[in-house]
Design an enzyme around this catalytic site. Structure first.
Site, PDB file in Angstrom:
ATOM      1  N   LYS A   1       0.868  -1.191   0.000  1.00 23.35           N
ATOM      2  CA  LYS A   1       0.000   0.000   0.000  1.00 23.35           C
ATOM      3  C   LYS A   1       0.893   1.226   0.000  1.00 23.35           C
ATOM      4  O   LYS A   1       1.946   1.234   0.642  1.00 23.35           O
ATOM      5  CB  LYS A   1      -0.923  -0.002   1.231  1.00 23.35           C
ATOM      6  CG  LYS A   1      -1.732   1.308   1.384  1.00 23.35           C
ATOM      7  CD  LYS A   1      -2.876   1.198   2.371  1.00 23.35           C
ATOM      8  CE  LYS A   1      -2.535   1.500   3.814  1.00 23.35           C
ATOM      9  NZ  LYS A   1      -1.954   2.843   4.063  1.00 23.35           N
TER      10      LYS A   1
ATOM     11  N   GLU B   1      -9.111   7.763   4.035  1.00 26.60           N
ATOM     12  CA  GLU B   1      -8.982   8.084   5.459  1.00 26.60           C
ATOM     13  C   GLU B   1      -9.521   9.476   5.761  1.00 26.60           C
ATOM     14  O   GLU B   1      -9.143  10.472   5.126  1.00 26.60           O
ATOM     15  CB  GLU B   1      -7.495   7.983   5.876  1.00 26.60           C
ATOM     16  CG  GLU B   1      -7.286   8.282   7.350  1.00 26.60           C
ATOM     17  CD  GLU B   1      -5.920   7.842   7.878  1.00 26.60           C
ATOM     18  OE1 GLU B   1      -5.138   7.216   7.139  1.00 26.60           O
ATOM     19  OE2 GLU B   1      -5.649   8.141   9.061  1.00 26.60           O
TER      20      GLU B   1
HETATM   21  O1  KIV Z   1      -0.761   2.691   8.770  1.00 30.94           O
HETATM   22  C1  KIV Z   1      -1.954   2.430   8.972  1.00 30.94           C
HETATM   23  O2  KIV Z   1      -2.340   1.864   9.997  1.00 30.94           O
HETATM   24  C2  KIV Z   1      -2.911   2.834   7.943  1.00 30.94           C
HETATM   25  C3  KIV Z   1      -4.353   2.740   8.277  1.00 30.94           C
HETATM   26  C4  KIV Z   1      -4.733   3.817   9.208  1.00 30.94           C
HETATM   27  C5  KIV Z   1      -5.211   2.742   7.073  1.00 30.94           C
HETATM   28  O3  KIV Z   1      -2.529   3.241   6.899  1.00 30.94           O
END
Ligand code: KIV
Length: 272
Positions: free
Chosen positions: A121, A190
């Site tokens: 991600k 988010e």
């Molecule tokens: O790093 C994380 O925990 C995240 C979530 C808040 C989506 O990116």
């Protein structure tokens, strides 16, 4: 609406896509270590995010910026060793994909090879699209992240709700479509208005996972330590606490100290 069988042996990006099509909501939580990830997987969570929030929750940094690629790989590999069913996604840390798509690809390759995760991600839209394209060209599934992007905290200066103004909302929608067109399998939204998140969800075919983005999305994610009530200092409106583990752990440790000091522990059955 037919739910997907919980006995599904491995959640893939295609399973998440199918869940969106069938209207079955996706449940995702963060994990950073083997023991917690094992509990999440045995509870049939759909996806586990090895978030760079490990920087705050595990290491005690004030932001997600300091965590390194090696540290994310350590957390990712620990989680992957525990998880058999859920989809595991590892966050690409700050500085490993912005501005240089070749470096982005080599960071993503290291994550995939050294952790065994299913996907990566990264945060951002148009400004990181070259990196997204290059990572995807290597066959690595990418999850996007728009709205409040904590790695850009120094640009924005606050953690307030994002995309409340029409031009910012328009840009976010365009970024979501761009990430979808590039081939991302999903996007995290988010801390944005629920109406905007619902519009994005209806405008793209890939699953949208929200955190502080209302109920009109395809799934939800929370930071495990926040929803279990281990962290105490962080309490945004969107956070539902399912437990007060801080109090429980604090109580248990107090009882242990008392038992050690009073020589109640160990008793006769607890020794050799
Ligand atoms: O790093 C994380 O925990 C995240 C979530 C808040 C989506 O990116």
């Amino acid at each position: 609406m037919a739910a997907l069988p919980s006995k599904i042996s491995k959640v893939t990006t295609h399973v998440l896509q199918e869940m969106k099509l069938k209207g079955e909501k996706i449940a995702m939580l963060t994990a950073y270590d083997y023991s917690s990830a094992k509990i999440l997987d045995s509870a049939n969570i759909d996806a586990v995010l090895v978030g760079d929030s490990a920087s705050n929750v595990m290491a005690g940094h004030r932001t997600t910026i300091p965590i390194t690629l090696n540290e994310m790989i350590y957390h990712g590999a620990s989680v992957v060793r525990a998880v058999h069913r859920a989809l595991v996604i590892v966050d690409m840390p700050f500085g490993t994909y912005q501005g240089n798509s070749k470096e982005a690809l080599s960071s993503a390759i290291r994550i995939m090879k050294e952790t065994g995760a299913d996907a990566v991600k990264l945060e951002g839209g148009k400004e990181v699209i070259e990196s997204v394209d290059r990572i995807l060209s290597a066959g690595i599934p990418v999850m996007g992240h728009l709205g409040l992007t904590p790695q850009s905290i120094h640009k924005f200066g606050t953690y307030v709700v994002r995309a409340t103004k029409p031009d910012e909302a328009e840009r976010l929608l365009e970024d979501a479509k761009l990430l979808e067109k590039a081939g991302c399998f999903s996007i995290v939204l988010e801390k944005i208005p629920a109406t905007l998140a619902a519009t994005v969800t209806q405008s793209v075919k890939i699953p949208i996972i929200g955190i502080g983005a209302g109920n009109g999305v395809d799934g939800q994610v929370l930071v495990l330590h926040d929803m279990l009530g281990i962290t105490q200092e962080f309490s945004p409106r969107f956070l539902r606490r399912y437990h007060n583990l801080y109090e429980e752990i604090h109580g248990a440790i107090g009882a242990y100290i008392t038992d050690v000091k009073s020589q109640d522990f160990p008793n006769e059955r607890e020794q050799y």
